[in-house]
Motif scaffolding. Sequence first.
Motif, PDB file in Angstrom:
ATOM      1  N   ARG A   6       0.868  -1.178   0.000  1.00  0.00           N
ATOM      2  CA  ARG A   6       0.000   0.000   0.000  1.00  0.00           C
ATOM      3  C   ARG A   6       0.899   1.220   0.000  1.00  0.00           C
ATOM      4  N   VAL A   7       0.649   2.148  -0.909  1.00  0.00           N
ATOM      5  CA  VAL A   7       1.449   3.369  -1.013  1.00  0.00           C
ATOM      6  C   VAL A   7       0.861   4.428  -0.079  1.00  0.00           C
ATOM      7  N   LEU A   8       1.750   5.057   0.701  1.00  0.00           N
ATOM      8  CA  LEU A   8       1.350   6.140   1.592  1.00  0.00           C
ATOM      9  C   LEU A   8       1.521   7.453   0.854  1.00  0.00           C
ATOM     10  N   LYS A   9       0.469   8.258   0.798  1.00  0.00           N
ATOM     11  CA  LYS A   9       0.533   9.534   0.083  1.00  0.00           C
ATOM     12  C   LYS A   9       0.046  10.705   0.927  1.00  0.00           C
ATOM     13  N   GLU A  10      -1.078  10.524   1.555  1.00  0.00           N
ATOM     14  CA  GLU A  10      -1.702  11.611   2.314  1.00  0.00           C
ATOM     15  C   GLU A  10      -1.209  11.621   3.761  1.00  0.00           C
ATOM     16  N   ASP A  11      -1.379  12.767   4.437  1.00  0.00           N
ATOM     17  CA  ASP A  11      -0.999  12.857   5.845  1.00  0.00           C
ATOM     18  C   ASP A  11      -1.663  11.773   6.685  1.00  0.00           C
ATOM     19  N   ALA A  18       2.034   5.350  11.434  1.00  0.00           N
ATOM     20  CA  ALA A  18       2.779   5.619  12.671  1.00  0.00           C
ATOM     21  C   ALA A  18       2.056   5.021  13.877  1.00  0.00           C
ATOM     22  N   MET A  19       0.757   5.190  13.940  1.00  0.00           N
ATOM     23  CA  MET A  19      -0.016   4.658  15.073  1.00  0.00           C
ATOM     24  C   MET A  19       0.021   3.129  15.125  1.00  0.00           C
ATOM     25  N   ARG A  20      -0.040   2.502  13.946  1.00  0.00           N
ATOM     26  CA  ARG A  20      -0.029   1.034  13.900  1.00  0.00           C
ATOM     27  C   ARG A  20       1.383   0.455  13.941  1.00  0.00           C
ATOM     28  N   TYR A  46       6.328  13.313  10.273  1.00  0.00           N
ATOM     29  CA  TYR A  46       6.099  13.688   8.880  1.00  0.00           C
ATOM     30  C   TYR A  46       5.668  15.141   8.817  1.00  0.00           C
ATOM     31  N   SER A  47       5.904  15.749   7.677  1.00  0.00           N
ATOM     32  CA  SER A  47       5.458  17.114   7.404  1.00  0.00           C
ATOM     33  C   SER A  47       4.991  17.141   5.955  1.00  0.00           C
ATOM     34  N   GLU A  64       8.744   7.190  -2.854  1.00  0.00           N
ATOM     35  CA  GLU A  64       7.455   6.544  -2.621  1.00  0.00           C
ATOM     36  C   GLU A  64       7.588   5.725  -1.340  1.00  0.00           C
ATOM     37  N   PHE A  65       6.566   5.752  -0.521  1.00  0.00           N
ATOM     38  CA  PHE A  65       6.584   5.081   0.776  1.00  0.00           C
ATOM     39  C   PHE A  65       5.543   3.966   0.746  1.00  0.00           C
TER      40      PHE A  65
END
Length: 80
Positions: A6-11, A18-20, A46-47, A64-65
């Motif tokens: 799964r690609v991380l894009k949004e805040d 981070a929470m998981r 993150y910012s 890409e994360f």
Amino acid sequence: MNYTYRVLKEDIDFFVAAMRQDLVVVWHVLEDQENIIDYGGVVEGYSEVSVKIAGNRFFRDKFEFRIVGSKEENVRREAN
């Protein structure tokens, strides 16, 4: 076992990761190739500009994360 990511894009994506305490892998993606830059770790911060993973900062517009896991594992997580 099938693996998916799964690609991380949004805040919110970075917040949830981070929470998981999800393992996030950093990729450099070009038109014709993909390279792992860092096998990563947990999102520490993150910012709008960067993401801090395992003590290193990576620019959001350059990399890409991805959260990587088995397809079965990701389906179970999404169901909860």
